[in-house]
Design a protein around this motif. Structure first.
Motif, PDB file in Angstrom:
ATOM      1  N   ILE A 136       4.839  -9.975 -14.728  1.00  0.00           N
ATOM      2  CA  ILE A 136       4.047 -11.001 -14.503  1.00  0.00           C
ATOM      3  C   ILE A 136       3.919 -12.141 -15.724  1.00  0.00           C
ATOM      4  O   ILE A 136       3.657 -13.215 -15.653  1.00  0.00           O
ATOM      5  N   ALA A 137       4.025 -11.462 -17.154  1.00  0.00           N
ATOM      6  CA  ALA A 137       4.086 -12.237 -18.230  1.00  0.00           C
ATOM      7  C   ALA A 137       5.347 -13.099 -18.150  1.00  0.00           C
ATOM      8  O   ALA A 137       5.347 -14.668 -18.376  1.00  0.00           O
ATOM      9  N   ALA A 138       6.409 -12.786 -17.636  1.00  0.00           N
ATOM     10  CA  ALA A 138       7.690 -13.501 -17.305  1.00  0.00           C
ATOM     11  C   ALA A 138       7.482 -14.649 -16.276  1.00  0.00           C
ATOM     12  O   ALA A 138       7.747 -15.818 -16.669  1.00  0.00           O
ATOM     13  N   ALA A 139       6.546 -14.386 -15.295  1.00  0.00           N
ATOM     14  CA  ALA A 139       6.523 -15.145 -14.349  1.00  0.00           C
ATOM     15  C   ALA A 139       5.476 -16.265 -14.841  1.00  0.00           C
ATOM     16  O   ALA A 139       5.610 -17.486 -14.584  1.00  0.00           O
ATOM     17  N   CYS A 140       4.480 -16.058 -15.832  1.00  0.00           N
ATOM     18  CA  CYS A 140       3.654 -17.064 -16.211  1.00  0.00           C
ATOM     19  C   CYS A 140       4.417 -17.719 -17.140  1.00  0.00           C
ATOM     20  O   CYS A 140       4.007 -19.258 -17.297  1.00  0.00           O
ATOM     21  N   ALA A 141       5.252 -17.299 -18.184  1.00  0.00           N
ATOM     22  CA  ALA A 141       6.181 -18.157 -19.032  1.00  0.00           C
ATOM     23  C   ALA A 141       7.165 -19.244 -18.079  1.00  0.00           C
ATOM     24  O   ALA A 141       7.196 -20.327 -18.573  1.00  0.00           O
ATOM     25  N   ALA A 142       7.537 -18.767 -16.888  1.00  0.00           N
ATOM     26  CA  ALA A 142       8.291 -19.726 -16.146  1.00  0.00           C
ATOM     27  C   ALA A 142       7.463 -20.797 -15.310  1.00  0.00           C
ATOM     28  O   ALA A 142       7.849 -22.155 -15.674  1.00  0.00           O
ATOM     29  N   VAL A 143       6.100 -20.498 -15.212  1.00  0.00           N
ATOM     30  CA  VAL A 143       5.229 -21.562 -14.601  1.00  0.00           C
ATOM     31  C   VAL A 143       4.875 -22.716 -15.728  1.00  0.00           C
ATOM     32  O   VAL A 143       4.963 -23.790 -16.015  1.00  0.00           O
ATOM     33  N   ASN A 144       4.614 -21.772 -17.009  1.00  0.00           N
ATOM     34  CA  ASN A 144       4.169 -22.589 -18.290  1.00  0.00           C
ATOM     35  C   ASN A 144       5.157 -23.517 -18.711  1.00  0.00           C
ATOM     36  O   ASN A 144       5.092 -24.778 -19.246  1.00  0.00           O
ATOM     37  N   ALA A 145       6.609 -23.225 -18.350  1.00  0.00           N
ATOM     38  CA  ALA A 145       7.850 -24.129 -18.781  1.00  0.00           C
ATOM     39  C   ALA A 145       7.770 -25.206 -18.175  1.00  0.00           C
ATOM     40  O   ALA A 145       8.345 -26.367 -18.669  1.00  0.00           O
ATOM     41  N   ILE A 146       7.246 -25.210 -16.910  1.00  0.00           N
ATOM     42  CA  ILE A 146       6.897 -26.575 -16.050  1.00  0.00           C
ATOM     43  C   ILE A 146       5.853 -27.423 -16.677  1.00  0.00           C
ATOM     44  O   ILE A 146       5.990 -28.336 -16.740  1.00  0.00           O
ATOM     45  N   VAL A 147       4.568 -26.574 -16.605  1.00  0.00           N
ATOM     46  CA  VAL A 147       3.323 -27.285 -17.176  1.00  0.00           C
ATOM     47  C   VAL A 147       3.582 -28.103 -18.604  1.00  0.00           C
ATOM     48  O   VAL A 147       3.050 -29.053 -18.938  1.00  0.00           O
ATOM     49  N   TRP A 148       4.263 -27.409 -19.524  1.00  0.00           N
ATOM     50  CA  TRP A 148       4.312 -28.021 -20.921  1.00  0.00           C
ATOM     51  C   TRP A 148       5.837 -28.695 -20.890  1.00  0.00           C
ATOM     52  O   TRP A 148       6.033 -29.124 -22.044  1.00  0.00           O
ATOM     53  N   SER A 149       6.349 -29.234 -19.730  1.00  0.00           N
ATOM     54  CA  SER A 149       7.431 -29.849 -19.766  1.00  0.00           C
ATOM     55  C   SER A 149       8.636 -29.547 -20.782  1.00  0.00           C
ATOM     56  O   SER A 149       8.924 -30.572 -21.371  1.00  0.00           O
ATOM     57  N   LEU A 150       8.777 -28.628 -20.804  1.00  0.00           N
ATOM     58  CA  LEU A 150      10.005 -28.054 -21.654  1.00  0.00           C
ATOM     59  C   LEU A 150      11.332 -28.648 -21.466  1.00  0.00           C
ATOM     60  O   LEU A 150      12.249 -28.428 -21.985  1.00  0.00           O
ATOM     61  N   GLY A 151      11.508 -28.935 -20.218  1.00  0.00           N
ATOM     62  CA  GLY A 151      12.816 -29.619 -19.604  1.00  0.00           C
ATOM     63  C   GLY A 151      13.580 -28.777 -18.872  1.00  0.00           C
ATOM     64  O   GLY A 151      13.316 -27.797 -18.414  1.00  0.00           O
ATOM     65  N   PRO A 152      14.904 -29.392 -18.660  1.00  0.00           N
ATOM     66  CA  PRO A 152      15.542 -28.815 -17.739  1.00  0.00           C
ATOM     67  C   PRO A 152      16.542 -27.523 -18.124  1.00  0.00           C
ATOM     68  O   PRO A 152      17.039 -26.879 -17.401  1.00  0.00           O
TER      69      PRO A 152
END
Length: 362
Positions: free
Chosen positions: A288-304
């Motif tokens: 679940i933590a890794a899943a949240c990190a993946a979503v956050n990567a999009i929300v925070w615009s960490l890029g490709p």
């Protein structure tokens, strides 16, 4: 250093990334129409038709985003448990995660929050499914990593769970979720990690101890990031002598939902750097933590150039490289699915034209 560009056009195959060593280790986003995948970082904008909706401006930055995130987490957990939502905490976390992936399309459009709140249960479930599906088209690697948060939507959702889902969405929105994640500016959208307190509040204290899960408070994460980035001259080889530079790799081997990398990205923005030009990787043993990190990567615009692995960093030092291989496979599957869909669409269009051509004249 070879760049990993996992966000190619849907018509192209994803680049083949090469495993790279970490050079900076942080210590232990109703009816949604998929837009064309042409921007390097996609975050969904939604237009929903609903009665009695009034235009509103963009959300304003809040004075204490970390406190508001905790309040949202506490309220969501309380509402879910009061509605006897059950032990599947990935459901309420997934609802909040999906809502973080969308934003107001235009300040002059009808108020998005009001439109979502006006939905009934089936409409809410349809919206959630389409949010995840649209995001999968653009970032299948990250959405696949987050599948525990949305795979429950693949099954029929009964009325009891639907009511609990509605309650969670209503609570998160009324408590101010879009004030944190609804901004067009990624700097404002990255002011805090809203999924971390939601996840922590949904879990019991005993469950967190059993997982060895201790999330770094946001203010402390910002302090750690400031010290670490300022002292990059003492970090592993690969960074410029005094300043980070595009292409550098920023890695957290025990990332949780990504709080330390959020703070690092914000610090880079404050120094005039674009986080999307850096490499980011996160590893966490908890799904679940890794899943949240993946979503956050999009929300925070960490890029490709983002890789999220679900593994034990100590037991598997190649977790990031393994996750990159998984990402290549996911992109290949996405391209195959989209290719077949495009072929089917072409066939149907051709059949429609033939039927029109052979239709008897009126």
């Amino acid at each position: 250093m070879t760049q990993l560009d996992l966000f190619a056009d849907l018509a192209d195959h994803a680049a083949e990334p090469e495993p790279i060593p970490a050079t900076f280790a942080a210590s232990p986003r109703v009816n949604v129409a998929p837009p064309p995948p042409q921007s390097p970082e996609h975050r969904q904008s939604v237009t929903v038709e609903s009665p009695a909706s009034r235009p509103s401006g963009r959300p304003r930055p809040v004075r204490d985003p970390h406190r508001l995130a905790v309040e949202i987490g506490e309220a969501v957990a309380e509402r879910w448990h009061n509605r006897h939502g059950g032990s599947a905490i990935e459901v309420p976390i997934g609802v909040v995660a999906a809502l973080t992936l969308i934003g107001q399309k235009d300040p002059g459009d009808p108020d998005l929050k009001a439109q979502i709140l006006a939905q009934d249960g089936p409409q809410m479930i349809t919206m959630l499914r389409e949010i995840w599906s649209t995001q999968w088209l653009h970032r299948p690697d990250l959405i696949d990593r987050a599948r525990i948060l949305h795979e429950w939507l693949n099954d029929d959702v009964d009325d009891y769970r639907m009511a609990a889902v509605l309650a969670v969405a209503e609570t998160a929105l009324k408590r101010g979720l879009f004030d944190l994640t609804g901004h067009a500016d990624p700097f404002l959208r990255s002011a805090t990690d809203v999924l971390s307190p939601v996840m922590m509040c949904m879990r019991s204290h005993g469950a967190r101890l059993g997982l060895g899960e201790f999330h770094t408070p946001a203010p402390l994460a910002e302090s750690i990031a400031a010290v670490t980035v300022s002292e990059m001259v003492t970090a592993a080889a690969g960074f410029a002598a005094q300043q980070p530079s595009p292409g550098d790799h920023i890695h957290d081997p025990a990332a949780g939902s990504g709080g330390l990398l959020r703070a690092a990205a914000q610090l880079l923005r404050e120094r005039g750097h674009d986080p999307a030009t850096y490499r980011w990787s996160m590893v966490d043993v908890d799904h679940i933590a890794a899943a949240c990190a993946a979503v956050n990567a999009i929300v925070w615009s960490l890029g490709p150039h983002v890789t999220v692995a679900c593994a034990d960093s100590l037991a598997n030092p190649n977790a990031v490289e393994d996750a990159m291989k998984e990402a290549r496979a996911v992109y290949a599957h996405r391209d195959e699915v989209v290719g077949k869909a495009q072929i089917m669409a072409t066939i149907r269009q051709t059949q429609h034209l033939l039927e029109q051509a052979h239709a008897p004249a009126a």
